[in-house]
Write a protein that holds these residues in place. Structure first.
Motif, PDB file in Angstrom:
ATOM      1  N   THR A   1       0.852  -1.189   0.000  1.00 49.78           N
ATOM      2  CA  THR A   1       0.000   0.000   0.000  1.00 49.78           C
ATOM      3  C   THR A   1       0.883   1.232   0.000  1.00 49.78           C
ATOM      4  O   THR A   1       1.717   1.416   0.889  1.00 49.78           O
ATOM      5  N   LEU A   2       0.687   2.085  -1.012  1.00 48.13           N
ATOM      6  CA  LEU A   2       1.482   3.295  -1.176  1.00 48.13           C
ATOM      7  C   LEU A   2       0.569   4.510  -1.090  1.00 48.13           C
ATOM      8  O   LEU A   2      -0.371   4.636  -1.883  1.00 48.13           O
ATOM      9  N   LEU A   3       0.814   5.377  -0.130  1.00 45.84           N
ATOM     10  CA  LEU A   3       0.101   6.649  -0.032  1.00 45.84           C
ATOM     11  C   LEU A   3       0.923   7.658  -0.819  1.00 45.84           C
ATOM     12  O   LEU A   3       2.060   7.965  -0.444  1.00 45.84           O
ATOM     13  N   VAL A   4       0.377   8.152  -1.929  1.00 51.96           N
ATOM     14  CA  VAL A   4       1.145   8.942  -2.879  1.00 51.96           C
ATOM     15  C   VAL A   4       0.633  10.376  -2.932  1.00 51.96           C
ATOM     16  O   VAL A   4      -0.557  10.616  -3.173  1.00 51.96           O
ATOM     17  N   ASP A   5       1.560  11.323  -2.726  1.00 55.33           N
ATOM     18  CA  ASP A   5       1.226  12.737  -2.884  1.00 55.33           C
ATOM     19  C   ASP A   5       1.964  13.306  -4.094  1.00 55.33           C
ATOM     20  O   ASP A   5       2.722  12.605  -4.768  1.00 55.33           O
TER      21      ASP A   5
ATOM     22  N   ALA B   1       4.891  15.525   6.734  1.00 51.81           N
ATOM     23  CA  ALA B   1       3.431  15.470   6.872  1.00 51.81           C
ATOM     24  C   ALA B   1       2.874  14.228   6.165  1.00 51.81           C
ATOM     25  O   ALA B   1       1.959  13.572   6.680  1.00 51.81           O
ATOM     26  N   LEU B   2       3.420  13.898   4.997  1.00 52.87           N
ATOM     27  CA  LEU B   2       2.999  12.688   4.288  1.00 52.87           C
ATOM     28  C   LEU B   2       3.296  11.455   5.134  1.00 52.87           C
ATOM     29  O   LEU B   2       2.476  10.541   5.227  1.00 52.87           O
ATOM     30  N   ARG B   3       4.451  11.430   5.758  1.00 47.70           N
ATOM     31  CA  ARG B   3       4.808  10.292   6.615  1.00 47.70           C
ATOM     32  C   ARG B   3       3.846  10.158   7.782  1.00 47.70           C
ATOM     33  O   ARG B   3       3.446   9.050   8.148  1.00 47.70           O
TER      34      ARG B   3
ATOM     35  N   ILE C   1       4.904   7.881  -0.251  1.00 52.92           N
ATOM     36  CA  ILE C   1       5.615   7.984  -1.515  1.00 52.92           C
ATOM     37  C   ILE C   1       5.163   9.260  -2.227  1.00 52.92           C
ATOM     38  O   ILE C   1       3.982   9.610  -2.183  1.00 52.92           O
ATOM     39  N   SER C   2       6.087   9.923  -2.912  1.00 49.80           N
ATOM     40  CA  SER C   2       5.754  11.128  -3.678  1.00 49.80           C
ATOM     41  C   SER C   2       5.937  10.881  -5.170  1.00 49.80           C
ATOM     42  O   SER C   2       6.764  10.070  -5.578  1.00 49.80           O
ATOM     43  N   LEU C   3       5.156  11.599  -5.977  1.00 50.81           N
ATOM     44  CA  LEU C   3       5.320  11.487  -7.418  1.00 50.81           C
ATOM     45  C   LEU C   3       6.709  11.951  -7.852  1.00 50.81           C
ATOM     46  O   LEU C   3       7.342  11.329  -8.688  1.00 50.81           O
ATOM     47  N   ARG C   4       7.162  13.048  -7.281  1.00 52.86           N
ATOM     48  CA  ARG C   4       8.462  13.587  -7.676  1.00 52.86           C
ATOM     49  C   ARG C   4       8.957  14.605  -6.654  1.00 52.86           C
ATOM     50  O   ARG C   4       8.279  14.922  -5.703  1.00 52.86           O
ATOM     51  N   TRP C   5      10.135  15.078  -6.869  1.00 50.69           N
ATOM     52  CA  TRP C   5      10.820  16.140  -6.138  1.00 50.69           C
ATOM     53  C   TRP C   5      11.300  15.782  -4.740  1.00 50.69           C
ATOM     54  O   TRP C   5      12.372  16.195  -4.338  1.00 50.69           O
ATOM     55  N   SER C   6      10.535  15.055  -3.974  1.00 53.97           N
ATOM     56  CA  SER C   6      10.887  14.846  -2.567  1.00 53.97           C
ATOM     57  C   SER C   6      12.194  14.083  -2.383  1.00 53.97           C
ATOM     58  O   SER C   6      12.836  14.214  -1.345  1.00 53.97           O
TER      59      SER C   6
ATOM     60  N   PRO D   1      -4.159   7.753  -3.631  1.00 64.34           N
ATOM     61  CA  PRO D   1      -3.748   9.121  -3.977  1.00 64.34           C
ATOM     62  C   PRO D   1      -4.068  10.108  -2.860  1.00 64.34           C
ATOM     63  O   PRO D   1      -5.117  10.030  -2.218  1.00 64.34           O
ATOM     64  N   LEU D   2      -3.157  11.020  -2.632  1.00 66.95           N
ATOM     65  CA  LEU D   2      -3.345  12.110  -1.681  1.00 66.95           C
ATOM     66  C   LEU D   2      -2.930  13.396  -2.403  1.00 66.95           C
ATOM     67  O   LEU D   2      -1.846  13.914  -2.201  1.00 66.95           O
ATOM     68  N   PHE D   3      -3.792  13.830  -3.305  1.00 67.23           N
ATOM     69  CA  PHE D   3      -3.503  15.018  -4.098  1.00 67.23           C
ATOM     70  C   PHE D   3      -4.376  16.150  -3.603  1.00 67.23           C
ATOM     71  O   PHE D   3      -5.598  16.064  -3.656  1.00 67.23           O
ATOM     72  N   LEU D   4      -3.744  17.210  -3.138  1.00 64.69           N
ATOM     73  CA  LEU D   4      -4.475  18.299  -2.538  1.00 64.69           C
ATOM     74  C   LEU D   4      -4.585  19.522  -3.440  1.00 64.69           C
ATOM     75  O   LEU D   4      -5.074  20.555  -3.029  1.00 64.69           O
ATOM     76  N   GLY D   5      -4.128  19.430  -4.650  1.00 68.42           N
ATOM     77  CA  GLY D   5      -4.200  20.560  -5.560  1.00 68.42           C
ATOM     78  C   GLY D   5      -3.866  20.130  -6.960  1.00 68.42           C
ATOM     79  O   GLY D   5      -3.530  18.971  -7.213  1.00 68.42           O
ATOM     80  N   PRO D   6      -3.944  21.069  -7.905  1.00 68.49           N
ATOM     81  CA  PRO D   6      -3.648  20.727  -9.296  1.00 68.49           C
ATOM     82  C   PRO D   6      -2.199  20.290  -9.455  1.00 68.49           C
ATOM     83  O   PRO D   6      -1.306  20.812  -8.797  1.00 68.49           O
TER      84      PRO D   6
END
Length: 100
Positions: free
Chosen positions: A15-19, A30-32, A49-54, A89-94
């Motif tokens: 299970t991956l919680l992805v922002d 905060a994601l952790r 887990i993040s899509l990118r940058w982190s 998915p944990l997407f809070l904006g565009p």
């Protein structure tokens, strides 16, 4: 359920919680915290887990534990023989992260 980097047992997928991801350490922390709360609610391990940058955030700013991106997490799961993953998915904006 095993953490990313270790094989799962039984039929339960990883299970991956992805922002979206961020270059700010506070966002990864905060994601952790959210993944830990979700893990307590579900009774199974949930990986933040993040899509990118982190993954560019210094591990020192993240209690010595580097952030993970979706690409690296899925690659590691495949290498470990894990054949299923639930992506929450944990997407809070565009974001255009899914377009890349």
């Amino acid at each position: 359920l095993a953490a990313v980097g270790a094989p799962t047992t039984g039929s339960r997928p990883a299970t991956l919680l992805v922002d979206n991801g961020s270059k700010r350490a506070a966002s990864t922390l905060a994601l952790r915290a959210a993944a830990e709360r979700l893990s307590l609610l579900t009774g199974g391990a949930v990986e933040p887990i993040s899509l990118r940058w982190s993954d560019g955030v210094a591990a020192d700013a993240l209690a010595g534990r580097p952030a993970r991106t979706l690409q690296s997490a899925l690659r590691q799961l495949a290498e470990d023989g894990v054949d299923a993953a639930a992506i929450v998915p944990l997407f809070l904006g565009p974001s255009d992260g899914l377009d890349e």
